[in-house]
Design an enzyme around this catalytic site. Structure first.
Site, PDB file in Angstrom:
ATOM      1  N   HIS B  45    -113.123   1.879 -18.027  1.00 58.64           N
ATOM      2  CA  HIS B  45    -112.673   0.883 -17.060  1.00 58.64           C
ATOM      3  C   HIS B  45    -113.560  -0.360 -17.085  1.00 58.64           C
ATOM      4  CE1 HIS B  45    -110.346  -0.063 -13.440  1.00 58.64           C
ATOM      5  NE2 HIS B  45    -111.453  -0.620 -12.977  1.00 58.64           N
ATOM      6  N   HIS B  91    -104.382  -0.616 -10.336  1.00 57.62           N
ATOM      7  CA  HIS B  91    -104.978   0.403  -9.466  1.00 57.62           C
ATOM      8  C   HIS B  91    -104.098   1.642  -9.544  1.00 57.62           C
ATOM      9  CE1 HIS B  91    -108.179   0.201  -6.108  1.00 57.62           C
ATOM     10  NE2 HIS B  91    -108.701   0.082  -7.289  1.00 57.62           N
TER      11      HIS B  91
END
Lengths: 229, 726
Positions: B45, B91
């Site tokens: 990430h 998300h």
């Protein structure tokens, strides 16, 4: 002659203060002052606006914490003296929470936030806020999660008897029915005034109806207010 | 101190090789805090380790690009003193576990990325992918995500003006929530995250740090299994009111010439924000963790460094401006603390109650962040049998417009405040792209998000390139000049060769299309490991495009007026594979339509110039995409509540191909004057043909069928209303 002054009370979570100021300056030809909620003095009080938004996040009942702000104590003082006060959306919620207006605004009947254009029948054409609208039905958008107006049968009767209901959600042609009620408001009520008729609270946003890309009925609303000053 | 066991290393998502590299960098064993920091900094990430090599190939420069990838968000020049700051971010993992908070904090995070750079957010968009509507979780996820997005943006007071929502079974256990934010800034008032000046104070402001979201970045870098919902404590909780306070206070402080560098504490919290600022400024940083405002008692340095509590900012301010900084934050009722200083040691030194608890060399850690060239393999070609479709045109039309993916999304959009800030000229459903006025000016911007995962699954390169072209067309159709994109690349597990193939191909496709269209990538986000029990999502590279309309009076929507003529611009080649039509007949195999980027440019420029130069005769414009010509026409009729009489040109032999093919580079142009359009098209050598007229109260193809417009609208509204109310 110098320009008249109007104030917009700004809470940390207000988010229609700028929008309102743009419309007021354009159509009222006045000087607009922002009054921070913590200020205990309002100096420009020929007309006071409470804007839309989420005053303190509104995680509790919308507008309830705002009633504790010093500026609101000032608003109450001027309201009692008879100055015009206008609360839009969150402003309306705050005015009911500090008992300047009757009733309360519950969660929308479908429990969801709703943003859409609504038509409003002008129920009382004589009030200082609506006498210059010159239209039977106006079109303003709404955007709220708690706009479901409710009050007791007694105070509803009082509102009706005194002609305090200014706007009702309606169809384009002014029919008041269930289909045109966006949030479950009692009798489709969208905006009311107090008994002394100097305080207006309304859920729809006239400041969002001043552009040629949508409804322009808000211009009539603001120009009408200009004539009060 | 706890011994670092193999289990601890693997729990931190680090490989054995990565652990050895850590020891090499430190020249000793790391302690738990240091290991935690490495693990988040090197998580997929934060580090983009699987994709970095390929992302570098994307075109990121252009005459209007002020700042490309690498900062909090990308920045483009939109003339005069104005610039736009924008980015899209996913998300996905948190939203599946806790849809309301996951989606809300996604919106919060992307807005902070934008206002950190000095911009005021002016529009939010989102791109959503859910599983099959029949899947037991879908309805709950949809409701939660939409409410989360709405409640957050509505409260902060930023209009949510557009987006897309798509259902497919490949997302059953991995939904996608991609949020895009666009902000407006003056070119000389842009803030960056490059720390400078030894001795300058590091100020922390915003929510108190809690134990929420610890290792969120690591979670977002792993596959799901059946127990994933037990990860709930890793999902952060959003507080939009706090975000509003941060936004307004930062805007106020930014006028004071106080801030040297600023960064939001997003994924990997205090760790990545302090590390990245120091790394970019080639300096050191000393943090005193006991100064960090904490929500809970007895939080350890490990928890403080790795917490992902939302609505927090870190900034380096000029020492002379400390007083005003604290005054402004106090006015807004925010917790602000000086938690450290910039140093010249080149190290990140972490102190807790006056004892050093961690020390990491910044440059070596940043420089040796892993970059993988993971093996990729093209999957074997599947043979497929095409099924003959027995649906009539009318049946197929009704089936498509009343299907989950094509039915009206009013239920979603009405939960978003689209109008706050009073600059929304058109939102989704009114035009191909949302059009937002640049406040107090005569110009506007157009914004859109697009991706067709069906195409991408069949051919990731072509599918991704089509996504770029589609976003470009959507901007063109509003009369805008497309300027640049942000991308959000959603894929499965990159450690699998077929997935890595999809990733490489899609990035390649984006690069090819962006180069050809002079449409650079200025920011982006990668979300991998969107898999559950080994089943990956369809590759979903979402493109967020932004364009400029210099004169907002020329902004064009999907409007049609009575007696207007509707022209098809571009050619029909009859490609039906993977089309909505074929899929309506359960024919799910094949290739996406061909993409000719030269033709895209030619047709697009024609449309753009025609709208600009002959605006008085243009009512509206709409690009032709999924569903083909007939769906585009039906969408015009539905959104305007007006009848359209469609006439099939004489040369058409195959009605299905004519009406349902999804060939690219095509638009519907709605004009008041046929002659003028025909003349200009002839001069420019662009193929245009009249396909219908705005007339009456029904939608019809002459000699085929007629559907009253009210009925058509009911078909379009029915699915969503029934689904939600059931």
């Amino acid at each position: 002659m110098s320009k008249k002054n109007v104030s917009i009370i700004v809470f940390p979570g207000s988010n229609c203060d700028r929008d309102l100021s743009v419309s007021i300056q354009k159509y009222l030809n006045v000087k607009v002052s922002y009054v921070w909620h913590n200020d205990s003095k309002i100096e420009n009080y020929e007309m006071i606006f409470l804007p839309g938004g989420f005053s303190f996040g509104d995680y509790l009942r919308a507008g309830v914490i705002a009633t504790k702000s010093p500026a609101i104590h000032e608003v109450i003082k001027y309201a009692k003296k008879g100055f015009p006060i206008i609360g839009i959306c969150n402003g309306f919620q705050i005015l009911t929470e500090c008992n300047l207006l009757k009733g309360t605004l519950l969660k929308n009947n479908n429990q969801l936030f709703k943003c859409e254009n609504t038509h409003l029948k002008v129920e009382n054409k004589e009030s200082i806020f609506s006498k210059n609208l010159k239209k039977k039905v106006v079109e303003f958008p709404i955007a709220h999660a708690q706009g479901n107006f409710y009050t007791t049968p007694d105070s509803l009767k009082e509102l009706e008897d005194n002609n305090q209901i200014i706007f009702k959600y309606s169809s384009k042609n002014g029919n008041i029915n269930k289909e045109s009620n966006p949030n479950g408001s009692l009798n489709n009520i969208a905006g009311i005034i107090n008994k002394k008729k100097n305080i207006l609270g309304m859920m729809p946003h006239p400041e969002r109806a001043v552009d040629k890309f949508g409804s322009q009925d808000g211009i009539l609303f603001f120009k009408g207010l200009g004539e009060l000053l | 101190m706890k011994e670092i066991s193999k289990k601890i290393i693997s729990d931190h998502g680090l490989s054995k090789e990565e652990y050895l590299l850590i020891k090499k960098i430190l020249k000793r064993k790391p302690n738990l805090l240091e290991l935690g920091i490495f693990s988040v900094m090197w998580s997929e990430h934060c580090s983009y380790k699987s994709t970095k090599k390929w992302l570098k190939t994307l075109p990121t420069k252009g005459e209007n690009v002020i700042c490309g990838p690498g900062e909090n968000a990308g920045i483009i020049d939109i003339g005069e003193e104005d610039a736009l700051v924008f980015k899209m971010e996913s998300h996905n993992h948190p939203s599946f576990i806790e849809p309301y908070q996951g989606a809300a904090t996604g919106v919060g995070g992307i807005m902070r990325d934008v206002f950190t750079m000095g911009a005021r957010p002016i529009a939010n968009l989102n791109s959503l992918r859910f599983g099959s509507p029949k899947h037991s979780k879908t309805k709950n996820l949809l409701s939660g995500v939409v409410k989360g997005i709405g409640d957050y943006g509505n409260c902060v007071g930023i209009p949510t003006v557009g987006g897309e929502c798509f259902f497919h079974e490949s997302y059953n256990n991995n939904i996608l929530v991609n949020a895009m934010c666009v902000g407006l800034v003056k070119k000389n008032k842009i803030f960056y995250s490059i720390a400078k000046g030894v001795g300058n104070p590091i100020i922390y402001v915003g929510s108190k740090t809690g134990r929420d979201g610890i290792h969120g970045a690591t979670m977002a870098s792993a596959e799901f299994d059946d127990n994933s919902e037990s990860n709930r404590p890793q999902v952060q909780v959003g507080d939009p009111f706090m975000e509003k306070l941060l936004l307004e206070s930062c805007q106020e402080l930014m006028k004071e010439d106080a801030i040297i560098a600023i960064q939001d504490m997003g994924a990997a919290g205090l760790t990545s924000s302090s590390f990245e600022m120091a790394s970019k400024g080639s300096c050191g940083v000393r943090l005193n963790l006991e100064k960090v405002p904490c929500r809970e008692k007895n939080m350890t340095p490990y928890e403080i460094m790795l917490s992902e509590t939302q609505e927090r900012m870190l900034m380096i301010v000029k020492p002379s401006k400390k007083k005003i900084t604290f005054e402004i934050f106090k006015k807004w009722g925010l917790d602000a603390q000086e938690i450290g200083k910039i140093t010249d040691t080149g190290n990140m030194e972490i102190f807790f109650e006056k004892k050093i608890v961690g020390k990491l060399p910044i440059k070596p850690l940043a420089d040796s962040s892993p970059e993988y060239d993971r093996p990729a393999k093209k999957p074997a070609k599947k043979k497929f049998k095409s099924v003959t479709c027995n649906l009539s045109i009318q049946e197929a039309l009704i089936k498509i417009i009343s299907s989950p993916n094509h039915s009206s999304k009013k239920w979603i959009f009405n939960q978003y405040d689209k109008l706050v800030m009073c600059d929304t000229l058109f939102f989704s459903e009114q035009a191909d792209a949302a059009v937002i006025r640049v406040h107090n000016s005569n110009k506007a911007i157009a914004i859109t998000c697009d991706c067709n995962p069906i195409y991408c699954n069949s051919d990731p390169k072509l599918g991704a390139a089509i996504g770029v072209a589609e976003s470009w067309r959507n901007l063109i159709a509003t009369g805008a000049d497309p300027i640049a994109i942000t991308d959000n690349l959603n894929f499965g597990n990159p450690e699998k060769e077929e997935i890595m193939f999809q990733i490489k191909e899609a990035i390649n496709g984006i690069g090819i299309a962006c180069k050809a269209l002079n449409y650079p990538v200025v920011s982006g986000n990668v979300s991998l490991y969107n898999e559950t029990n080994q089943k990956s999502i369809f590759p979903t590279p979402v493109i967020g495009g932004v364009g400029l309309i210099k004169d907002l009076s020329k902004a064009t929507s999907m409007k049609i007026n009575k007696n207007d003529s509707i022209f098809l611009v571009g050619e029909c080649k009859g490609h039906l594979e993977l089309s909505e039509y074929n899929r309506a007949c359960n024919n799910n195999e094949g290739k996406p339509p061909e993409l000719d980027l030269k033709k895209e440019l030619r047709n697009g420029r024609f449309i753009r110039n025609f709208i600009q130069e002959n605006n008085n005769i243009v009512s509206g414009c709409h690009d032709i995409s999924e569903g083909g010509l007939i769906i585009a026409l039906a969408e015009l009729a539905i959104s305007n509540k007006k009848g359209i009489k469609v006439k099939t040109p004489d040369h058409v032999k195959n009605y299905e191909r004519w009406y349902f093919s999804e060939d690219q580079a095509r638009y519907l142009l709605i004009v008041k004057n046929d002659k003028k359009l025909n003349e200009i098209a002839k001069i420019k050598n662009i193929k245009v043909q009249k396909v219908g007229e705005v007339k009456g109260n029904s939608f019809s193809i002459i000699n085929k069928f007629e559907i009253p417009i009210k009925k058509l609208i009911n078909y379009n509204n029915a699915w969503f209303n029934n689904y939600i109310e059931k």
